[in-house]
Design a protein around this motif. Structure first.
Motif, PDB file in Angstrom:
ATOM      1  N   ALA A  45      -0.212   8.534   0.132  1.00 19.75           N
ATOM      2  CA  ALA A  45       1.012   8.254   0.678  1.00 19.75           C
ATOM      3  C   ALA A  45       2.108   8.046  -0.299  1.00 19.75           C
ATOM      4  N   GLU A  46       1.728   7.422  -1.450  1.00 19.19           N
ATOM      5  CA  GLU A  46       3.156   7.241  -2.608  1.00 19.19           C
ATOM      6  C   GLU A  46       2.859   7.918  -3.875  1.00 19.19           C
ATOM      7  N   TRP A  47       2.258   8.997  -3.663  1.00 23.80           N
ATOM      8  CA  TRP A  47       2.187   9.667  -4.973  1.00 23.80           C
ATOM      9  C   TRP A  47       3.316  10.653  -5.118  1.00 23.80           C
ATOM     10  N   HIS A  48       3.979  10.521  -6.171  1.00 22.33           N
ATOM     11  CA  HIS A  48       5.215  11.247  -6.472  1.00 22.33           C
ATOM     12  C   HIS A  48       5.233  11.892  -7.849  1.00 22.33           C
ATOM     13  N   GLY A  49       4.094  11.715  -8.372  1.00 26.13           N
ATOM     14  CA  GLY A  49       4.006  12.448  -9.930  1.00 26.13           C
ATOM     15  C   GLY A  49       2.503  12.072 -10.595  1.00 26.13           C
ATOM     16  N   PRO A  50       2.561  11.851 -11.945  1.00 23.29           N
ATOM     17  CA  PRO A  50       1.270  11.374 -12.369  1.00 23.29           C
ATOM     18  C   PRO A  50       0.680  10.357 -11.619  1.00 23.29           C
ATOM     19  N   LEU A  51      -0.624  10.464 -11.485  1.00 21.68           N
ATOM     20  CA  LEU A  51      -1.367   9.447 -10.661  1.00 21.68           C
ATOM     21  C   LEU A  51      -1.779   8.275 -11.370  1.00 21.68           C
ATOM     22  N   ARG A  52      -1.293   6.930 -10.888  1.00 21.18           N
ATOM     23  CA  ARG A  52      -1.536   5.842 -11.588  1.00 21.18           C
ATOM     24  C   ARG A  52      -2.144   4.819 -10.785  1.00 21.18           C
ATOM     25  N   VAL A  53      -3.368   4.560 -10.811  1.00 21.93           N
ATOM     26  CA  VAL A  53      -4.225   3.688  -9.664  1.00 21.93           C
ATOM     27  C   VAL A  53      -3.830   2.188 -10.127  1.00 21.93           C
ATOM     28  N   PRO A  54      -3.203   1.555  -9.258  1.00 27.12           N
ATOM     29  CA  PRO A  54      -3.049  -0.005  -9.599  1.00 27.12           C
ATOM     30  C   PRO A  54      -3.932  -0.729  -9.945  1.00 27.12           C
ATOM     31  N   ALA A  55      -3.640  -1.636 -11.034  1.00 27.62           N
ATOM     32  CA  ALA A  55      -4.896  -2.372 -11.450  1.00 27.62           C
ATOM     33  C   ALA A  55      -5.403  -3.408 -10.404  1.00 27.62           C
ATOM     34  N   GLU A  56      -4.365  -3.669  -9.652  1.00 28.90           N
ATOM     35  CA  GLU A  56      -4.942  -4.742  -8.564  1.00 28.90           C
ATOM     36  C   GLU A  56      -6.151  -4.206  -7.821  1.00 28.90           C
ATOM     37  N   PHE A  57      -6.110  -3.146  -7.552  1.00 24.62           N
ATOM     38  CA  PHE A  57      -7.246  -2.602  -6.708  1.00 24.62           C
ATOM     39  C   PHE A  57      -8.709  -2.854  -7.186  1.00 24.62           C
ATOM     40  N   PHE A  58      -8.430  -3.243  -8.569  1.00 27.73           N
ATOM     41  CA  PHE A  58      -9.993  -3.483  -9.140  1.00 27.73           C
ATOM     42  C   PHE A  58     -10.171  -5.023  -9.332  1.00 27.73           C
ATOM     43  N   THR A  59      -8.912  -5.901  -9.046  1.00 29.17           N
ATOM     44  CA  THR A  59      -9.342  -7.235  -9.704  1.00 29.17           C
ATOM     45  C   THR A  59      -8.658  -8.302  -8.572  1.00 29.17           C
ATOM     46  N   ASP A  60      -7.901  -7.892  -7.583  1.00 25.93           N
ATOM     47  CA  ASP A  60      -7.298  -8.904  -6.693  1.00 25.93           C
ATOM     48  C   ASP A  60      -7.113  -8.285  -5.323  1.00 25.93           C
ATOM     49  N   GLU A  61      -8.094  -8.747  -4.501  1.00 26.74           N
ATOM     50  CA  GLU A  61      -8.070  -8.273  -3.200  1.00 26.74           C
ATOM     51  C   GLU A  61      -6.888  -8.457  -2.202  1.00 26.74           C
ATOM     52  N   LEU A  62      -6.389  -9.740  -2.353  1.00 31.74           N
ATOM     53  CA  LEU A  62      -5.037 -10.155  -1.709  1.00 31.74           C
ATOM     54  C   LEU A  62      -3.948  -9.278  -2.457  1.00 31.74           C
ATOM     55  N   ALA A  63      -3.802  -9.185  -3.502  1.00 33.95           N
ATOM     56  CA  ALA A  63      -2.500  -8.359  -4.054  1.00 33.95           C
ATOM     57  C   ALA A  63      -2.533  -7.026  -3.547  1.00 33.95           C
ATOM     58  N   SER A  64      -3.840  -6.266  -3.412  1.00 31.11           N
ATOM     59  CA  SER A  64      -4.166  -5.111  -3.080  1.00 31.11           C
ATOM     60  C   SER A  64      -3.587  -5.154  -1.511  1.00 31.11           C
ATOM     61  N   ILE A  65      -4.030  -5.777  -0.717  1.00 30.29           N
ATOM     62  CA  ILE A  65      -3.606  -5.880   0.656  1.00 30.29           C
ATOM     63  C   ILE A  65      -2.339  -5.928   0.723  1.00 30.29           C
ATOM     64  N   ARG A  66      -1.486  -6.698  -0.004  1.00 27.76           N
ATOM     65  CA  ARG A  66      -0.041  -6.761  -0.036  1.00 27.76           C
ATOM     66  C   ARG A  66       0.524  -5.471  -0.413  1.00 27.76           C
ATOM     67  N   LEU A  67       0.055  -4.903  -1.491  1.00 27.24           N
ATOM     68  CA  LEU A  67       0.693  -3.784  -1.750  1.00 27.24           C
ATOM     69  C   LEU A  67       0.249  -2.517  -0.962  1.00 27.24           C
ATOM     70  N   ILE A  68      -0.829  -2.401  -0.143  1.00 31.05           N
ATOM     71  CA  ILE A  68      -1.111  -1.455   0.886  1.00 31.05           C
ATOM     72  C   ILE A  68       0.046  -1.596   1.858  1.00 31.05           C
ATOM     73  N   GLU A  69       0.353  -2.830   2.373  1.00 33.89           N
ATOM     74  CA  GLU A  69       0.942  -3.096   3.221  1.00 33.89           C
ATOM     75  C   GLU A  69       2.321  -2.754   2.907  1.00 33.89           C
ATOM     76  N   SER A  70       2.902  -2.633   1.843  1.00 39.09           N
ATOM     77  CA  SER A  70       4.297  -2.370   1.542  1.00 39.09           C
ATOM     78  C   SER A  70       4.663  -0.887   1.714  1.00 39.09           C
ATOM     79  N   SER A  71       3.345  -0.143   1.903  1.00 46.10           N
ATOM     80  CA  SER A  71       3.795   1.514   2.086  1.00 46.10           C
ATOM     81  C   SER A  71       3.521   1.925   3.434  1.00 46.10           C
ATOM     82  N   PRO A  72       4.785   2.222   4.238  1.00 43.43           N
ATOM     83  CA  PRO A  72       4.777   2.531   5.465  1.00 43.43           C
ATOM     84  C   PRO A  72       3.791   3.581   5.675  1.00 43.43           C
TER      85      PRO A  72
END
Length: 221
Positions: A45-72
């Motif tokens: 949904a948020e792809w706009h160019g070179p793909l960069r996987v947020p580091a939070e996805f591998f280390t911080d579950e709560l931060a990952s959830i908040r990041l996903i929730e930020s994307s309509p």
């Protein structure tokens, strides 16, 4: 924001290549980083160019959830998948007496949890892809105003975008009369109506189609 059905279709294509992460956190490092289904929704949904996987996805579950929730766009795709599942979505209490559906938890847990009925295992990657495509097809039907479970002017089921039959009331559509696109679909296992008002025999109008039809549709992507 991109149409949700397009996000879902792209998710299915990416998951078909990269697979799914089903363990702790929202991703796992490796030769190919494997991501949770909801993380895939965010990236597509948020792809706009070179793909960069947020580091939070591998280390911080709560931060990952908040990041996903930020994307309509991601939330819309995840909710569409949640709506296509057979289980009920749990609610999360954000404030005393204020509950909202937890779509992220519902979809993520569905991928990693064994079904309570036979075959009592988590869904395979192919089954996950099939359910994502069903959600996309449901949205396409809802937004197009097409009649679910019926064929369009080209003889394709408006719900499943394929199948039907080469024989209708004893009348067969000769293979030579099919367009190149429909010949390709026929070779992949799709079948077609001559009469476009017949209900599709492989679809009940609620986007519940056979595994063979789902596989044929996936092969046509």
């Amino acid at each position: 924001m991109r149409p949700t059905q397009n996000v879902l279709q792209d998710m299915a294509a990416v998951i078909n290549i990269e697979g799914l992460h089903r363990g702790e956190q929202f991703g796992e490092r490796g030769d190919i980083d494997r991501l949770d289904i909801c993380a895939h929704a965010f990236l597509v949904a948020e792809w706009h160019g070179p793909l960069r996987v947020p580091a939070e996805f591998f280390t911080d579950e709560l931060a990952s959830i908040r990041l996903i929730e930020s994307s309509p766009g991601a939330i819309a795709a995840i909710r569409a998948i949640s709506d296509a599942l057979d289980s009920t979505v749990d609610e999360e209490e954000l404030a005393p007496g204020f509950f909202v559906p937890n779509y992220i938890s519902h979809v993520s847990n569905w991928v990693r949890t064994a079904s309570p009925v036979a075959p009592k295992r988590p869904p395979t990657t192919s089954e996950v892809i099939g359910r994502i495509l069903r959600a996309a097809n449901t949205l396409t039907t809802q937004t197009s105003g097409a009649r679910p479970g019926f064929t369009d002017a080209y003889g394709l089921c408006t719900t499943c975008h394929g199948h039907g039959t080469l024989m209708v009331d004893g009348e067969e559509i000769p293979y030579a009369e099919l367009s190149p696109r429909r010949k390709q679909g026929h070779d992949l296992g799709h079948r077609f109506y001559r009469n476009t008002s017949k209900p599709c025999p492989d679809c009940d109008g609620q986007d519940r189609v056979t595994d063979v039809v789902v596989s044929a549709y996936e092969a046509s992507l």
